[in-house]
Motif scaffolding. Structure first.
Motif, PDB file in Angstrom:
ATOM      1  N   PRO A 196      32.307  23.157  -2.570  1.00  0.00           N
ATOM      2  CA  PRO A 196      33.300  23.989  -3.263  1.00  0.00           C
ATOM      3  C   PRO A 196      32.729  24.668  -4.516  1.00  0.00           C
ATOM      4  CG  PRO A 196      34.314  21.979  -2.529  1.00  0.00           C
ATOM      5  CD  PRO A 196      32.852  21.826  -2.232  1.00  0.00           C
ATOM      6  N   GLU A 197      31.816  23.999  -5.200  1.00  0.00           N
ATOM      7  CA  GLU A 197      31.230  24.583  -6.406  1.00  0.00           C
ATOM      8  C   GLU A 197      30.278  25.741  -6.121  1.00  0.00           C
ATOM      9  OE1 GLU A 197      31.285  21.356  -5.530  1.00  0.00           O
ATOM     10  OE2 GLU A 197      29.429  20.319  -6.111  1.00  0.00           O
TER      11      GLU A 197
ATOM     12  N   THR B 213      31.363  28.274  -4.518  1.00  0.00           N
ATOM     13  CA  THR B 213      32.264  29.421  -4.465  1.00  0.00           C
ATOM     14  C   THR B 213      31.946  30.405  -5.576  1.00  0.00           C
ATOM     15  OG1 THR B 213      34.051  28.174  -3.420  1.00  0.00           O
ATOM     16  CG2 THR B 213      34.671  30.144  -4.655  1.00  0.00           C
TER      17      THR B 213
ATOM     18  N   ARG C 262      24.636  34.515  -8.449  1.00  0.00           N
ATOM     19  CA  ARG C 262      26.045  34.318  -8.144  1.00  0.00           C
ATOM     20  C   ARG C 262      26.847  34.254  -9.428  1.00  0.00           C
ATOM     21  NH1 ARG C 262      26.001  28.085  -5.790  1.00  0.00           N
ATOM     22  NH2 ARG C 262      25.872  27.011  -7.811  1.00  0.00           N
TER      23      ARG C 262
ATOM     24  N   LEU D 181      34.921  32.776   4.118  1.00  0.00           N
ATOM     25  CA  LEU D 181      35.551  31.489   3.844  1.00  0.00           C
ATOM     26  C   LEU D 181      34.951  30.445   4.775  1.00  0.00           C
ATOM     27  CD1 LEU D 181      37.773  29.674   2.568  1.00  0.00           C
ATOM     28  CD2 LEU D 181      39.307  30.527   4.364  1.00  0.00           C
TER      29      LEU D 181
ATOM     30  N   ALA E  70      30.689  32.845 -10.542  1.00  0.00           N
ATOM     31  CA  ALA E  70      31.975  32.220 -10.251  1.00  0.00           C
ATOM     32  C   ALA E  70      33.007  32.727 -11.254  1.00  0.00           C
ATOM     33  CB  ALA E  70      31.844  30.705 -10.339  1.00  0.00           C
TER      34      ALA E  70
ATOM     35  N   GLN F  39      31.678  37.903  -1.390  1.00  0.00           N
ATOM     36  CA  GLN F  39      32.436  36.726  -1.808  1.00  0.00           C
ATOM     37  C   GLN F  39      32.168  35.557  -0.869  1.00  0.00           C
ATOM     38  OE1 GLN F  39      34.782  36.197  -4.496  1.00  0.00           O
ATOM     39  NE2 GLN F  39      34.531  34.084  -3.799  1.00  0.00           N
ATOM     40  N   VAL F  40      31.828  34.428  -1.436  1.00  0.00           N
ATOM     41  CA  VAL F  40      31.687  33.181  -0.693  1.00  0.00           C
ATOM     42  C   VAL F  40      32.727  32.206  -1.230  1.00  0.00           C
ATOM     43  CG1 VAL F  40      30.196  31.205  -0.237  1.00  0.00           C
ATOM     44  CG2 VAL F  40      29.245  33.519  -0.209  1.00  0.00           C
ATOM     45  N   THR F  41      33.567  31.709  -0.350  1.00  0.00           N
ATOM     46  CA  THR F  41      34.607  30.750  -0.726  1.00  0.00           C
ATOM     47  C   THR F  41      34.439  29.507   0.123  1.00  0.00           C
ATOM     48  OG1 THR F  41      36.124  32.538  -1.306  1.00  0.00           O
ATOM     49  CG2 THR F  41      37.071  30.343  -0.996  1.00  0.00           C
ATOM     50  N   VAL F  42      34.258  28.375  -0.533  1.00  0.00           N
ATOM     51  CA  VAL F  42      34.093  27.096   0.158  1.00  0.00           C
ATOM     52  C   VAL F  42      35.326  26.255  -0.127  1.00  0.00           C
ATOM     53  CG1 VAL F  42      32.612  25.115   0.555  1.00  0.00           C
ATOM     54  CG2 VAL F  42      31.612  27.295  -0.177  1.00  0.00           C
ATOM     55  N   SER F  43      36.108  26.047   0.903  1.00  0.00           N
ATOM     56  CA  SER F  43      37.375  25.346   0.717  1.00  0.00           C
ATOM     57  C   SER F  43      37.849  24.783   2.044  1.00  0.00           C
ATOM     58  CB  SER F  43      38.427  26.298   0.152  1.00  0.00           C
ATOM     59  OG  SER F  43      39.688  25.662   0.077  1.00  0.00           O
TER      60      SER F  43
END
Length: 116
Positions: A87-88, A90, A38, A11, A40, A111-115
């Motif tokens: 965020p995109e 993610t 990737r 994250l 999503a 998992q890559v989460t950009v938030s």
């Protein structure tokens, strides 16, 4: 038997960075071209970047200038340095063969989460 193991996801806040790693067994990235992909939620898997056996790289337009693919032949590993994350970006990230080659068995991804 070919096995691909991705790691390094997590994250991160928008604008942050992550470095993904892909360790391979049963295949030599020295001899073969590799790629990062990737997927999503609710979307098809897409190509992010590729690197040839000689080290030439190509990037999808949506990551160009932000992501860098590299490899270490001695460690038989491929990396993806991701800067300026959005965020995109993610998604679950996977490594595999370059799309011009037959696909290898897919690993579990990272998992890559950009938030914020």
């Amino acid at each position: 038997q070919v096995q691909l193991v991705e790691s390094g996801g997590g994250l991160v806040q928008p604008g942050g960075s992550l470095r993904l790693s892909c360790a391979a067994s049963g295949i030599s990235f020295r001899l073969d071209a590799a790629g990062w992909y990737r997927q999503a939620p609710g979307k098809q898997r897409e190509l992010v970047a590729t690197i040839t056996s000689g080290g030439s790289t190509k990037y999808a337009d949506y990551v160009k200038g932000r992501f860098t693919i590299s490899k270490d032949n001695a460690k038989n590993a491929v990396y993806l340095q991701m800067n300026g994350l959005k965020p995109e970006d993610t998604a679950v990230y996977y490594c595999n063969a370059d799309p011009t080659f037959p696909p290898l068995p897919w690993g579990q991804g990272t998992q890559v989460t950009v938030s914020s």
